[in-house]
Design a protein around this motif. Sequence first.
Motif, PDB file in Angstrom:
ATOM      1  N   CYS A  59       0.962  -1.201  -0.079  1.00  0.00           N
ATOM      2  CA  CYS A  59       0.038  -0.228  -0.120  1.00  0.00           C
ATOM      3  C   CYS A  59       0.861   1.236   0.037  1.00  0.00           C
ATOM      4  O   CYS A  59       0.567   2.334  -0.684  1.00  0.00           O
ATOM      5  CB  CYS A  59      -0.996  -0.097   1.123  1.00  0.00           C
ATOM      6  N   CYS A  60       1.928   1.203   0.732  1.00  0.00           N
ATOM      7  CA  CYS A  60       2.852   2.470   0.845  1.00  0.00           C
ATOM      8  C   CYS A  60       3.626   2.597  -0.649  1.00  0.00           C
ATOM      9  O   CYS A  60       3.623   3.778  -0.981  1.00  0.00           O
ATOM     10  CB  CYS A  60       3.947   2.207   1.703  1.00  0.00           C
ATOM     11  N   CYS A  61       3.623   1.688  -1.462  1.00  0.00           N
ATOM     12  CA  CYS A  61       4.159   1.844  -2.621  1.00  0.00           C
ATOM     13  C   CYS A  61       3.052   2.071  -4.037  1.00  0.00           C
ATOM     14  O   CYS A  61       3.355   1.772  -5.013  1.00  0.00           O
ATOM     15  CB  CYS A  61       5.198   0.444  -3.095  1.00  0.00           C
ATOM     16  N   GLY A  62       1.776   2.202  -3.134  1.00  0.00           N
ATOM     17  CA  GLY A  62       0.884   2.547  -4.199  1.00  0.00           C
ATOM     18  C   GLY A  62       0.096   1.259  -4.802  1.00  0.00           C
ATOM     19  O   GLY A  62      -0.643   1.518  -5.743  1.00  0.00           O
ATOM     20  N   MET A  63       0.575   0.021  -4.544  1.00  0.00           N
ATOM     21  CA  MET A  63       0.009  -1.092  -4.912  1.00  0.00           C
ATOM     22  C   MET A  63      -1.130  -1.552  -4.136  1.00  0.00           C
ATOM     23  O   MET A  63      -0.929  -2.781  -3.600  1.00  0.00           O
ATOM     24  CB  MET A  63       1.129  -2.272  -5.276  1.00  0.00           C
ATOM     25  N   TRP A  64      -2.013  -1.109  -3.704  1.00  0.00           N
ATOM     26  CA  TRP A  64      -3.065  -1.383  -2.751  1.00  0.00           C
ATOM     27  C   TRP A  64      -3.754  -2.690  -3.395  1.00  0.00           C
ATOM     28  O   TRP A  64      -4.310  -3.431  -2.570  1.00  0.00           O
ATOM     29  CB  TRP A  64      -4.082  -0.396  -2.499  1.00  0.00           C
ATOM     30  N   LYS A 103      -9.988  14.907   5.641  1.00  0.00           N
ATOM     31  CA  LYS A 103      -9.018  15.077   5.005  1.00  0.00           C
ATOM     32  C   LYS A 103      -9.843  15.178   3.385  1.00  0.00           C
ATOM     33  O   LYS A 103      -9.304  16.035   2.467  1.00  0.00           O
ATOM     34  CB  LYS A 103      -7.818  13.974   4.847  1.00  0.00           C
ATOM     35  N   CYS A 104     -10.701  14.476   3.122  1.00  0.00           N
ATOM     36  CA  CYS A 104     -11.503  14.468   1.717  1.00  0.00           C
ATOM     37  C   CYS A 104     -12.514  15.402   1.772  1.00  0.00           C
ATOM     38  O   CYS A 104     -13.366  15.660   0.956  1.00  0.00           O
ATOM     39  CB  CYS A 104     -11.494  13.164   1.448  1.00  0.00           C
ATOM     40  N   THR A 110      -4.710  -1.890   8.816  1.00  0.00           N
ATOM     41  CA  THR A 110      -3.769  -1.783   7.892  1.00  0.00           C
ATOM     42  C   THR A 110      -4.118  -1.741   6.498  1.00  0.00           C
ATOM     43  O   THR A 110      -3.883  -0.849   5.752  1.00  0.00           O
ATOM     44  CB  THR A 110      -2.500  -2.786   7.924  1.00  0.00           C
ATOM     45  N   MET A 111      -5.258  -2.494   6.351  1.00  0.00           N
ATOM     46  CA  MET A 111      -5.745  -2.484   4.946  1.00  0.00           C
ATOM     47  C   MET A 111      -6.544  -1.249   4.553  1.00  0.00           C
ATOM     48  O   MET A 111      -6.546  -0.794   3.622  1.00  0.00           O
ATOM     49  CB  MET A 111      -6.558  -3.812   4.573  1.00  0.00           C
ATOM     50  N   VAL A 112      -7.332  -0.891   5.544  1.00  0.00           N
ATOM     51  CA  VAL A 112      -8.346   0.227   5.633  1.00  0.00           C
ATOM     52  C   VAL A 112      -7.235   1.396   5.342  1.00  0.00           C
ATOM     53  O   VAL A 112      -7.525   2.269   4.924  1.00  0.00           O
ATOM     54  CB  VAL A 112      -9.127   0.382   7.036  1.00  0.00           C
ATOM     55  N   LYS A 133      -4.520   5.634   2.311  1.00  0.00           N
ATOM     56  CA  LYS A 133      -3.195   6.476   1.623  1.00  0.00           C
ATOM     57  C   LYS A 133      -3.288   6.435   0.155  1.00  0.00           C
ATOM     58  O   LYS A 133      -2.934   7.355  -0.355  1.00  0.00           O
ATOM     59  CB  LYS A 133      -2.010   5.514   1.891  1.00  0.00           C
ATOM     60  N   ASN A 134      -4.090   5.438  -0.545  1.00  0.00           N
ATOM     61  CA  ASN A 134      -3.980   5.578  -1.848  1.00  0.00           C
ATOM     62  C   ASN A 134      -5.266   6.443  -2.611  1.00  0.00           C
ATOM     63  O   ASN A 134      -5.606   6.288  -3.479  1.00  0.00           O
ATOM     64  CB  ASN A 134      -3.813   4.152  -2.518  1.00  0.00           C
ATOM     65  N   GLY A 135      -6.204   6.877  -1.655  1.00  0.00           N
ATOM     66  CA  GLY A 135      -7.066   7.774  -1.964  1.00  0.00           C
ATOM     67  C   GLY A 135      -8.455   7.031  -2.378  1.00  0.00           C
ATOM     68  O   GLY A 135      -9.472   7.442  -3.043  1.00  0.00           O
ATOM     69  N   ASN A 136      -8.371   5.691  -2.168  1.00  0.00           N
ATOM     70  CA  ASN A 136      -9.544   4.870  -2.267  1.00  0.00           C
ATOM     71  C   ASN A 136     -10.438   4.813  -1.151  1.00  0.00           C
ATOM     72  O   ASN A 136     -10.790   3.927  -0.400  1.00  0.00           O
ATOM     73  CB  ASN A 136      -9.212   3.485  -2.673  1.00  0.00           C
ATOM     74  N   PHE A 137     -11.151   5.933  -0.903  1.00  0.00           N
ATOM     75  CA  PHE A 137     -11.814   5.980   0.213  1.00  0.00           C
ATOM     76  C   PHE A 137     -13.316   5.094   0.274  1.00  0.00           C
ATOM     77  O   PHE A 137     -13.633   4.852   1.402  1.00  0.00           O
ATOM     78  CB  PHE A 137     -12.327   7.699   0.260  1.00  0.00           C
TER      79      PHE A 137
END
Length: 515
Positions: free
Chosen positions: A18-23, A81-82, A43-45, A50-54
């Motif tokens: 997820c930190c690398c953008g590969m959610w 934040k959104c 962690t998954m939530v 982190k990747n904007g997939n709210f």
Amino acid sequence: MGFGGLVIASTALIDMYCCCGMWSVGREVFDRVCDRDVICWNTMVAGYVKNGNFFSAKELFDEMPERNVSSWNTVVDMYGKCGEVGLARSLFDEMPARDVISWNAMVSGYVKDGECDAARGLFDEMPKRNVVSWNGSDVKPNEVTVVAVLPACGHLGALDLGQWIHSYIRRNRVKMDVYVNTALIDMYGKCGSVEDARRVFDNAEMKDTFLCSTMIEVLAMHGKADEAFGVFDYMRRAGIKPSDITFVGLLKACSHVGLVEIGVEYFEMMSKDFELVPKVEHYGCLVDLLGRAGHLEKAYETIKSMPMEPHPIVWGTLLSACRIHCNVKLAEEVALHLIELEPQNCGHYVLLSNIYSKAGRWNEAAKLRKIMKEKGVMKKPGCSSIEVDNSVYEFFAGDCVHPRRKEIYETLDKIITRLKAEGYSPKTSSALHDVDIDEKEQTLLYHSEKLAAAFGLLNTNHKAPIRIVKNLRICDDCHVFMKMVSKYFGRSLIIRDCNRFHHFSDGSCSCCDYW
């Protein structure tokens, strides 16, 4: 190596992806974990957030078989934040238990959304409600909380509350790190107390680029250019490297007092001495500096020579300068370009309409207002706020809904009568409508800052300064009015408009009529 079945290893793997953008890969790992614990779910939530997939974050949150305070905090913070602060507050209210992070997330969400009154109210609840966290300990504001709420005080001009928070910091020994000191300097500056801002700066044990740049910005908006230059000299002596933000403050300081040559030197110094590439903000400040000083053609040439696409704000800065110096021809060219870029921005229409009105070209002004009406573009109303006894009161031009309206209007009428006896004559050129003189005077009389000043005279100690925050530029007539109030009523007034601070005292203003 046989670690794939360990939930702790899988959780770390999910976090890495997820930190690398590969959610999506992180979700594949999550779906393979058989005995997920609450940390794995969190962690998954958080990875989705982190990747904007709210949407997926909230969907997974709703599926969680077990939640802890961290689960709730992640989603409350996400909504804040959104910009969905209402949903954030609904979840916050539903939480079975909260910790200081929960409160900080909610306060930050309100500030980011511009709901400063709500942020202030929530902060005020924390120490009063004897709140207990999920682990049984008291929840008290910490350095993160005060850094989140102080901008709300600055935005509202709520000095009393800001001072209360500062004293809370001292009483409760909240860590006075560089972030807290910077937030205090910014708050005091925006509330009009530049002396308190300077005191915090001088007492700060650690000074970095951001703190010094904030101090320069505060001094700039109060028209204290020499002091701003002094802070910059201190940075150079102390080996604190300036940033692009530092030079924005220095250029603004030059602009507010008309120091064109010095401003140009600072602009050139960025790349020559510090290898900083000027950004659109710096070009905007340079255009403002040149335009205010009457160098309209130079300002125009600066825009045309910019290495990047000029932002509408830069063009708007030139249009404002055209209004100051009554250059109708250039104003028309700039305004038409701006209207093409931002057809729904009321400011461009209003500025050009005001320029036409000031030049006596009433037909063109009326046509422009008609176009606004046809396009559904609404003019932003003038609004002024004043803090009295820890409460912030708002006034609009011609306000008819305030519960003490009658008393305020009577006081304002008495002020006007007294000032007229002392030689005050309303500057009807500030009333930008083609109506008779009496109607123009009546329009000017009830500008929002005049109503706020009358309310301040009614409700504040005669020795205390009256502090007003205005959303638009103060007009020429109100500027004269405030100078005369300061002289003949013996009160100092501090007004923050959309451009700078005006300190009125004994019949004069700190801006020296250059604004």
